[in-house]
Design a protein around this motif. Structure first.
Motif, PDB file in Angstrom:
ATOM      1  N   ALA A 207       0.838  -1.285   0.262  1.00 20.04           N
ATOM      2  CA  ALA A 207      -0.173   0.106   0.125  1.00 20.04           C
ATOM      3  C   ALA A 207       0.749   1.264  -0.107  1.00 20.04           C
ATOM      4  O   ALA A 207       1.865   1.222   0.636  1.00 20.04           O
ATOM      5  CB  ALA A 207      -1.065  -0.010   1.299  1.00 20.04           C
ATOM      6  N   ARG A 208       0.450   2.223  -0.654  1.00 18.34           N
ATOM      7  CA  ARG A 208       1.184   3.611  -0.618  1.00 18.34           C
ATOM      8  C   ARG A 208       0.843   4.280   0.389  1.00 18.34           C
ATOM      9  O   ARG A 208      -0.279   5.016   0.545  1.00 18.34           O
ATOM     10  CB  ARG A 208       1.032   4.101  -2.076  1.00 18.34           C
ATOM     11  N   GLY A 209       1.730   4.554   1.406  1.00 18.04           N
ATOM     12  CA  GLY A 209       1.548   5.519   2.644  1.00 18.04           C
ATOM     13  C   GLY A 209       0.906   4.706   3.600  1.00 18.04           C
ATOM     14  O   GLY A 209       0.122   3.544   3.596  1.00 18.04           O
ATOM     15  N   ARG A 210       0.921   5.299   4.761  1.00 18.30           N
ATOM     16  CA  ARG A 210       0.328   4.695   6.218  1.00 18.30           C
ATOM     17  C   ARG A 210      -1.127   4.600   6.140  1.00 18.30           C
ATOM     18  O   ARG A 210      -1.648   3.749   6.303  1.00 18.30           O
ATOM     19  CB  ARG A 210       0.857   5.390   7.475  1.00 18.30           C
ATOM     20  N   GLN A 211      -1.813   5.678   5.970  1.00 18.68           N
ATOM     21  CA  GLN A 211      -3.481   5.567   5.712  1.00 18.68           C
ATOM     22  C   GLN A 211      -3.843   4.677   4.850  1.00 18.68           C
ATOM     23  O   GLN A 211      -4.694   3.804   4.957  1.00 18.68           O
ATOM     24  CB  GLN A 211      -3.702   7.035   5.500  1.00 18.68           C
ATOM     25  N   LYS A 212      -3.331   4.425   3.892  1.00 17.81           N
ATOM     26  CA  LYS A 212      -3.627   3.646   2.731  1.00 17.81           C
ATOM     27  C   LYS A 212      -3.516   2.188   3.309  1.00 17.81           C
ATOM     28  O   LYS A 212      -4.265   0.995   3.034  1.00 17.81           O
ATOM     29  CB  LYS A 212      -2.997   3.938   1.392  1.00 17.81           C
ATOM     30  N   SER A 213      -2.507   1.987   4.208  1.00 14.86           N
ATOM     31  CA  SER A 213      -2.056   0.774   4.680  1.00 14.86           C
ATOM     32  C   SER A 213      -3.092  -0.062   5.705  1.00 14.86           C
ATOM     33  O   SER A 213      -3.630  -0.828   5.804  1.00 14.86           O
ATOM     34  CB  SER A 213      -0.780   0.419   5.010  1.00 14.86           C
ATOM     35  N   MET A 214      -3.459   0.986   6.396  1.00  4.89           N
ATOM     36  CA  MET A 214      -4.520   0.929   7.497  1.00  4.89           C
ATOM     37  C   MET A 214      -5.930   0.597   6.590  1.00  4.89           C
ATOM     38  O   MET A 214      -6.731  -0.309   7.261  1.00  4.89           O
ATOM     39  CB  MET A 214      -4.727   2.301   8.274  1.00  4.89           C
ATOM     40  N   GLU A 215      -5.926   1.431   5.740  1.00  2.00           N
ATOM     41  CA  GLU A 215      -7.398   0.929   4.847  1.00  2.00           C
ATOM     42  C   GLU A 215      -7.470  -0.371   4.186  1.00  2.00           C
ATOM     43  O   GLU A 215      -8.457  -1.234   4.331  1.00  2.00           O
ATOM     44  CB  GLU A 215      -7.634   1.999   3.819  1.00  2.00           C
ATOM     45  N   GLU A 247      -2.388   6.281  17.419  1.00  2.11           N
ATOM     46  CA  GLU A 247      -2.537   5.856  15.934  1.00  2.11           C
ATOM     47  C   GLU A 247      -3.493   4.455  16.054  1.00  2.11           C
ATOM     48  O   GLU A 247      -4.191   4.217  15.458  1.00  2.11           O
ATOM     49  CB  GLU A 247      -1.350   5.455  15.205  1.00  2.11           C
ATOM     50  N   GLY A 248      -2.914   3.680  17.327  1.00  2.34           N
ATOM     51  CA  GLY A 248      -3.811   2.488  17.398  1.00  2.34           C
ATOM     52  C   GLY A 248      -5.306   2.589  17.721  1.00  2.34           C
ATOM     53  O   GLY A 248      -6.099   1.864  17.062  1.00  2.34           O
ATOM     54  N   ARG A 249      -5.531   3.658  18.407  1.00  2.46           N
ATOM     55  CA  ARG A 249      -6.835   3.964  18.764  1.00  2.46           C
ATOM     56  C   ARG A 249      -7.679   4.599  17.380  1.00  2.46           C
ATOM     57  O   ARG A 249      -8.816   4.125  17.346  1.00  2.46           O
ATOM     58  CB  ARG A 249      -7.164   5.059  19.961  1.00  2.46           C
ATOM     59  N   ARG A 250      -6.900   5.329  16.607  1.00  3.78           N
ATOM     60  CA  ARG A 250      -7.605   5.911  15.477  1.00  3.78           C
ATOM     61  C   ARG A 250      -7.968   4.747  14.383  1.00  3.78           C
ATOM     62  O   ARG A 250      -9.074   4.792  13.781  1.00  3.78           O
ATOM     63  CB  ARG A 250      -6.593   6.622  14.824  1.00  3.78           C
ATOM     64  N   PHE A 251      -7.033   3.810  14.363  1.00  2.00           N
ATOM     65  CA  PHE A 251      -7.193   2.483  13.639  1.00  2.00           C
ATOM     66  C   PHE A 251      -8.489   1.706  14.210  1.00  2.00           C
ATOM     67  O   PHE A 251      -9.148   1.396  13.520  1.00  2.00           O
ATOM     68  CB  PHE A 251      -6.089   1.812  13.490  1.00  2.00           C
ATOM     69  N   TRP A 252      -8.532   1.611  15.239  1.00  2.00           N
ATOM     70  CA  TRP A 252      -9.461   0.853  16.126  1.00  2.00           C
ATOM     71  C   TRP A 252     -10.915   1.407  15.984  1.00  2.00           C
ATOM     72  O   TRP A 252     -11.958   0.845  15.346  1.00  2.00           O
ATOM     73  CB  TRP A 252      -9.253   0.734  17.583  1.00  2.00           C
ATOM     74  N   MET A 253     -10.744   2.930  15.918  1.00  2.00           N
ATOM     75  CA  MET A 253     -12.220   3.543  15.447  1.00  2.00           C
ATOM     76  C   MET A 253     -12.559   3.345  14.133  1.00  2.00           C
ATOM     77  O   MET A 253     -13.746   3.442  13.727  1.00  2.00           O
ATOM     78  CB  MET A 253     -11.982   5.207  15.891  1.00  2.00           C
ATOM     79  N   GLN A 254     -11.682   3.320  13.105  1.00  2.00           N
ATOM     80  CA  GLN A 254     -11.846   3.210  11.721  1.00  2.00           C
ATOM     81  C   GLN A 254     -12.485   2.019  11.395  1.00  2.00           C
ATOM     82  O   GLN A 254     -13.245   1.803  10.643  1.00  2.00           O
ATOM     83  CB  GLN A 254     -10.684   3.446  11.134  1.00  2.00           C
ATOM     84  N   LEU A 255     -11.684   0.781  12.086  1.00  2.00           N
ATOM     85  CA  LEU A 255     -12.316  -0.160  12.107  1.00  2.00           C
ATOM     86  C   LEU A 255     -13.740  -0.506  12.539  1.00  2.00           C
ATOM     87  O   LEU A 255     -14.630  -1.315  11.940  1.00  2.00           O
ATOM     88  CB  LEU A 255     -11.227  -1.303  12.626  1.00  2.00           C
ATOM     89  N   ARG A 256     -13.974  -0.138  13.524  1.00  2.00           N
ATOM     90  CA  ARG A 256     -15.335  -0.313  14.299  1.00  2.00           C
ATOM     91  C   ARG A 256     -16.365   0.340  13.241  1.00  2.00           C
ATOM     92  O   ARG A 256     -17.330   0.031  13.104  1.00  2.00           O
ATOM     93  CB  ARG A 256     -15.291   0.257  15.698  1.00  2.00           C
ATOM     94  N   HIS A 282      10.889  -8.027  15.162  1.00  2.00           N
ATOM     95  CA  HIS A 282      10.635  -8.253  13.708  1.00  2.00           C
ATOM     96  C   HIS A 282      10.271  -7.085  12.879  1.00  2.00           C
ATOM     97  O   HIS A 282      10.345  -7.170  11.556  1.00  2.00           O
ATOM     98  CB  HIS A 282       9.872  -9.623  13.478  1.00  2.00           C
ATOM     99  N   THR A 283       9.207  -6.527  13.338  1.00  2.00           N
ATOM    100  CA  THR A 283       8.468  -5.485  12.810  1.00  2.00           C
ATOM    101  C   THR A 283       8.779  -4.172  12.925  1.00  2.00           C
ATOM    102  O   THR A 283       8.509  -3.155  12.038  1.00  2.00           O
ATOM    103  CB  THR A 283       6.959  -5.544  13.177  1.00  2.00           C
ATOM    104  N   GLY A 284       9.497  -3.800  14.054  1.00  2.00           N
ATOM    105  CA  GLY A 284       9.802  -2.324  14.372  1.00  2.00           C
ATOM    106  C   GLY A 284       8.853  -1.928  15.432  1.00  2.00           C
ATOM    107  O   GLY A 284       8.098  -2.542  15.727  1.00  2.00           O
ATOM    108  N   PRO A 285       9.087  -0.670  15.577  1.00  2.00           N
ATOM    109  CA  PRO A 285       7.947  -0.073  16.991  1.00  2.00           C
ATOM    110  C   PRO A 285       7.029   0.293  16.237  1.00  2.00           C
ATOM    111  O   PRO A 285       5.936   0.838  17.084  1.00  2.00           O
ATOM    112  CB  PRO A 285       8.931   1.021  17.129  1.00  2.00           C
ATOM    113  N   TYR A 286       6.480   0.207  14.829  1.00  2.00           N
ATOM    114  CA  TYR A 286       5.159   0.642  14.429  1.00  2.00           C
ATOM    115  C   TYR A 286       4.261  -0.399  13.688  1.00  2.00           C
ATOM    116  O   TYR A 286       3.477  -0.261  12.645  1.00  2.00           O
ATOM    117  CB  TYR A 286       5.275   1.882  13.367  1.00  2.00           C
ATOM    118  N   PRO A 287       4.354  -1.693  14.314  1.00  2.00           N
ATOM    119  CA  PRO A 287       3.294  -2.596  13.813  1.00  2.00           C
ATOM    120  C   PRO A 287       1.906  -2.104  14.062  1.00  2.00           C
ATOM    121  O   PRO A 287       1.606  -1.485  15.076  1.00  2.00           O
ATOM    122  CB  PRO A 287       3.621  -3.793  14.310  1.00  2.00           C
TER     123      PRO A 287
END
Length: 300
Positions: A207-215, A247-256, A282-287
């Motif tokens: 995915a291109r960019g963080r927001q797109k990867s979340m989507e 960011e985790g909470r924001r992703f959680w809200m988007q998923l809900r 293995h993933t670094g600090p931003y999985p």
């Protein structure tokens, strides 16, 4: 009734571990390659992430629980005649399940009638946490250990994770992706999508960019449910995040919101937890991602 033992790769928060009445055998974490501290006890996960952010050039390490670590929790239960279900991090990424099995054999030499079931969950972080929650729900409902084992084995393929990472640096350092490919992807701001299933990591695209990867992670979960013609109420769905709590909470809200839009009649709950060191090395600090597993429900 039976006792449930797991390892710290389940990443369930302390208050949930207490509520579920589960015993955790910790992995070990090292930031210098020499001194190893118990994950979550001697080194809080938040401190581990802070080190990764502050020292990006250093590759921290984890070490599996020892035979002795598991023996210490198995032996008193064997002596008391209490059956044990031990749920372990995927054996395809760690030898922890081997330590638990060796400890079991050692304890059985002194207590041959002891019941100690060691299970390779083929799960990690949020998916291992879902497995533990299901096992606890079955135990508390009065299910036998044998029935719990059968159900967990039958539903293991439903246990999957869709996630992304901040960049490819840690996957490059760990040898899981080529340096040239990884650095080119970083320059282009391409985020890898990773699919975890049956205890292994597979490519889930880009995915291109963080927001797109979340989507895209949300799309992949919705696709998973659609393929099974599933009601999300029948699944445990848990968001996992790394260093960035907001960011985790924001992703959680988007998923809900996405689940409610797709399934307006569903009352599906979505969990939220911080991914621990066992995966973060293995993933670094931003999985960031979402795990899913079939939910055990008592028969009506």
């Amino acid at each position: 009734m039976f006792d449930i033992i797991t390892d710290s790769a389940c990443d369930l928060p302390r208050e949930e571990i207490v509520r579920l009445d589960v015993t955790v055998v910790p992995f070990y974490v090292s930031t210098d390659g020499q001194t190893y501290l118990k994950e979550g006890e001697e080194m809080p996960v938040r401190d581990f992430y802070q080190f990764m952010v502050d020292q990006p050039a250093v590759l921290p390490k984890t070490s599996l629980p020892s035979l002795e670590d598991f023996e210490k929790v198995f032996r008193p239960r064997a002596a008391a005649g209490r059956p044990v279900l031990c749920l372990c991090f995927t054996g395809k990424m760690s030898g922890g399940v081997g330590s638990a099995r060796n400890a079991r054999q050692l304890v059985l030499e002194d207590y041959p009638d002891a019941v100690i079931e060691v299970v390779d969950t083929a799960a990690a972080t949020v998916s291992e946490g879902a497995t533990v929650e299901n096992a606890a729900a079955m135990r508390d409902a009065g299910c036998t250990l044998a029935d719990t084992l059968t159900w967990l084995e039958g539903t293991r393929p439903t246990n999957q994770i869709f996630f992304t990472v901040g960049n490819l640096d840690y996957l490059i350092k760990g040898g899981r992706i080529g340096k040239v490919t990884g650095r080119a992807a970083n320059l282009l701001n391409v985020k890898p999508m990773i699919h975890f299933a049956e205890g292994e990591i597979f490519s889930g695209g880009m995915a291109r960019g963080r927001q797109k990867s979340m989507e895209k992670a949300i799309e992949q979960l919705l696709g998973y449910l659609a393929e099974r013609n599933a009601d999300p109420d029948d699944y445990r769905i848990i968001v996992g995040y790394g260093y960035d709590v907001e960011e985790g909470r924001r992703f959680w809200m988007q998923l809900r919101a996405a689940l409610r839009a797709r399934y307006p009649d569903s009352s599906c709950e979505v969990g939220l937890l911080q991914i621990g060191a066992t995966i973060a090395v293995h993933t670094g600090p931003y999985p960031l991602g979402v795990g899913v597993m079939r939910r055990w429900k008592p028969r009506s």
